[in-house]
Scaffold this active site. Structure first.
Site, mmCIF file in Angstrom:
data_model
loop_
_atom_site.group_PDB
_atom_site.id
_atom_site.type_symbol
_atom_site.label_atom_id
_atom_site.label_comp_id
_atom_site.label_asym_id
_atom_site.label_seq_id
_atom_site.Cartn_x
_atom_site.Cartn_y
_atom_site.Cartn_z
ATOM 1 N N GLU A 75 0.801 -1.231 0.000
ATOM 2 C CA GLU A 75 0.000 0.000 0.000
ATOM 3 C C GLU A 75 0.835 1.283 0.000
ATOM 4 O OE1 GLU A 75 -2.708 -0.414 3.273
ATOM 5 O OE2 GLU A 75 -3.668 -2.174 2.422
ATOM 6 N N HIS A 79 -10.512 -5.889 -2.360
ATOM 7 C CA HIS A 79 -11.551 -5.719 -1.342
ATOM 8 C C HIS A 79 -12.677 -4.944 -2.019
ATOM 9 C CE1 HIS A 79 -9.163 -7.310 1.901
ATOM 10 N NE2 HIS A 79 -8.167 -6.500 1.605
ATOM 11 N N GLU A 124 -6.342 -10.512 -1.791
ATOM 12 C CA GLU A 124 -7.124 -10.351 -0.562
ATOM 13 C C GLU A 124 -8.618 -10.239 -0.866
ATOM 14 O OE1 GLU A 124 -5.519 -7.229 1.947
ATOM 15 O OE2 GLU A 124 -3.475 -7.638 1.258
ATOM 16 N N ASP A 138 -12.454 -10.140 -1.154
ATOM 17 C CA ASP A 138 -13.753 -10.301 -0.510
ATOM 18 C C ASP A 138 -14.720 -9.322 -1.164
ATOM 19 O OD1 ASP A 138 -13.012 -7.855 0.795
ATOM 20 O OD2 ASP A 138 -12.398 -8.913 2.587
#
Length: 477
Positions: free
Chosen positions: A164, A241, A269, A271
């Site tokens: 990030e 995400h 990651e 979801d």
């Protein structure tokens, strides 16, 4: 990466387009008897990709461990390899939490994605409150990366080296590292990681970079620059995400443009969160979204794999970070597969999973396997330390259906069943009985059913040598 300790800016929605209607046509049958189907990890492997999940050390036993070890072939530690856990005091390392993830992965034939080495969040107090010169801070960064990668050399396949580094507008995040060291900290971290483990694949990882836009352009330009400088970067991680119905329409094209730079890409990651409570319509859309992401990865040759950020709503980070939102994973809070599970399975080429009945039928009387063919039992074990997972398949070789079944066998002393799925398993001393549930009581002629269980063992863990199905002895393989 996701912090479990602090809120951060909203993830996944910026500039995302609604999913095209044609991409929404996927099967969404909920597979209550999913253990009877090929596990997702096998389907993914057949497609040439890995399918992973994030796990925390608290999830390495019980139901969560059983599902993770069966369905996924890669694991990312949720917090156990982050700086504040690994180096809570300067020069003092706490390897035990991360080691527990690695041990679990090795016992279940899973690879490990190391997460993460350099990040602006979850840093120890000694680092964030310290006063260091630029040279000293640089030495601290290089030493930490070197020490952690060296400790896990040969055990971690991929590392999220820098996590990030960007603002939403594509500029570099103003954090401890950038403010003192400038953008060169990124290249230096990659070089240190490569020197510590030349075989590990080194990734840059961020969120809200799934579709084309300012942030993904910033990431693209950085990767291009690193490649031109000869910095050892092997891949780019797209966290994904996502918000319900907002899979970027440019996701696949964006993955491809990064791959064209000569790096691998991965969804790291995944979801898909929604406003809670969920309902049938939302779960259908979520299934479509998961399938779209899987298909986008499969459509890019250099997409190495997909990791979901936890597979169950029971432990998802979303509700605590986004109040009023949740239900973001493949399994519900009771560890039951959701339509998204079936959609991923179908996207990986697994076909439509078993459909449970809408209401439990009256249990039929048990009948022996008929027609003279008898029965056959396949018993497979994944063993570790003092525990194991067993997967059992029962085949009816007869010419008439078995209506209601009871499978019996005898364990050696020291083997004790602790939990089961797709069957009720009871044990008295060394005698074990598994009986059907409401939805899988019939085994058609020539057909089969499967169930599984977790168990403890001591002294030895030999496979049973004989099984009977409704009183009829079965052959064993």
């Amino acid at each position: 990466m996701v912090s479990t300790r602090a809120l951060r800016s909203v993830i996944g929605g910026s500039g995302a387009a609604l999913l095209a209607a044609t991409a929404a046509l996927v099967a969404v049958t909920v597979p209550s008897a999913h253990a009877a189907d090929p596990p997702l990890r096998d389907l993914a492997a057949a497609k040439g990709v890995y399918l992973g999940t994030a796990l925390m050390a608290s999830e390495l036993s019980g139901t969560s461990a059983s599902i993770a070890g069966t369905q996924f072939d890669s694991v990312t530690p949720g917090n156990e390899m982050k700086w504040d856990t690994v180096e809570p005091s300067r020069g003092t390392y706490n390897w035990a939490p991360g080691d527990s993830i690695v041990t679990f992965a090795q016992a279940h034939d899973m690879q490990v994605r190391g997460h993460n080495l350099v990040w602006h969040s979850q840093l120890p107090n000694w680092l964030t409150s310290g006063s260091f010169s630029n040279d000293e801070l640089h030495s601290i960064l290089v030493k930490h990366v070197t020490d952690e990668v060296t400790h896990y050399k040969g055990k971690v396949v991929h590392w999220d080296v820098v996590n990030e580094p960007f603002n939403e507008d594509g500029t570099f995040r103003q954090d401890l590292w950038y403010n003192q060291l400038g953008v060169s900290y990124i290249a230096d971290a990659f070089k240190a990681a490569r020197a510590a483990d030349p075989a590990a694949k080194l990734y840059l990882n961020d969120y809200n970079v799934e579709g084309t836009g300012a942030k993904s352009d910033g990431m693209y330009n950085l990767v291009k620059s690193l490649k031109q400088q000869g910095v050892p970067i092997d891949g780019v991680g797209f966290q994904a995400h996502l918000i319900l119905g907002q899979v970027p329409s440019t996701f696949k094209a964006n993955l491809q443009r990064f791959a064209d730079l000569g790096v691998d890409v991965a969804i790291t990651e995944l979801d898909v969160r929604m406003q809670t409570p969920s309902d049938a319509s939302k779960l259908q859309q979520q299934a479509n979204d998961y399938a779209a992401v899987v298909n986008d990865c499969l459509g890019v040759t250099r997409c190495a794999g997909i990791t979901v950020w936890g597979f169950t709503d029971a432990t998802s980070w979303v509700p605590s970070t986004f109040p009023g939102q949740g239900a973001a994973t493949l399994y519900d809070e009771n560890y039951q597969p959701k339509p998204a599970y079936a959609a991923v399975r179908t996207a990986l080429g697994g076909g439509t999973a078993t459909t449970p009945p809408t209401s439990p039928p009256t249990s039929p009387p048990t009948t022996p396997p008929g027609g003279g063919g008898g029965c056959a039992v396949s018993y497979g074990v994944n063993q570790w330390n003092t525990g194991f997972t067993a997967n059992v398949t029962v085949k009816n070789n007869g010419s008439t259906p078995v209506n209601g079944w009871s499978l019996k066998w005898t364990f050696a002393s020291g083997q004790t069943v602790t939990q089961a799925w797709n069957a009720t398993v009871s044990q008295s001393a060394t005698a074990v009985t598994a009986t059907n549930l409401s939805y899988n009581g019939t085994i058609p002629a020539g057909g089969s059913t499967s169930f599984g269980f977790n168990a403890d063992w001591s002294g030895g863990n030999p496979a049973p040598t004989g099984f009977t199905l409704n009183g009829t002895a079965c052959t064993v393989s």
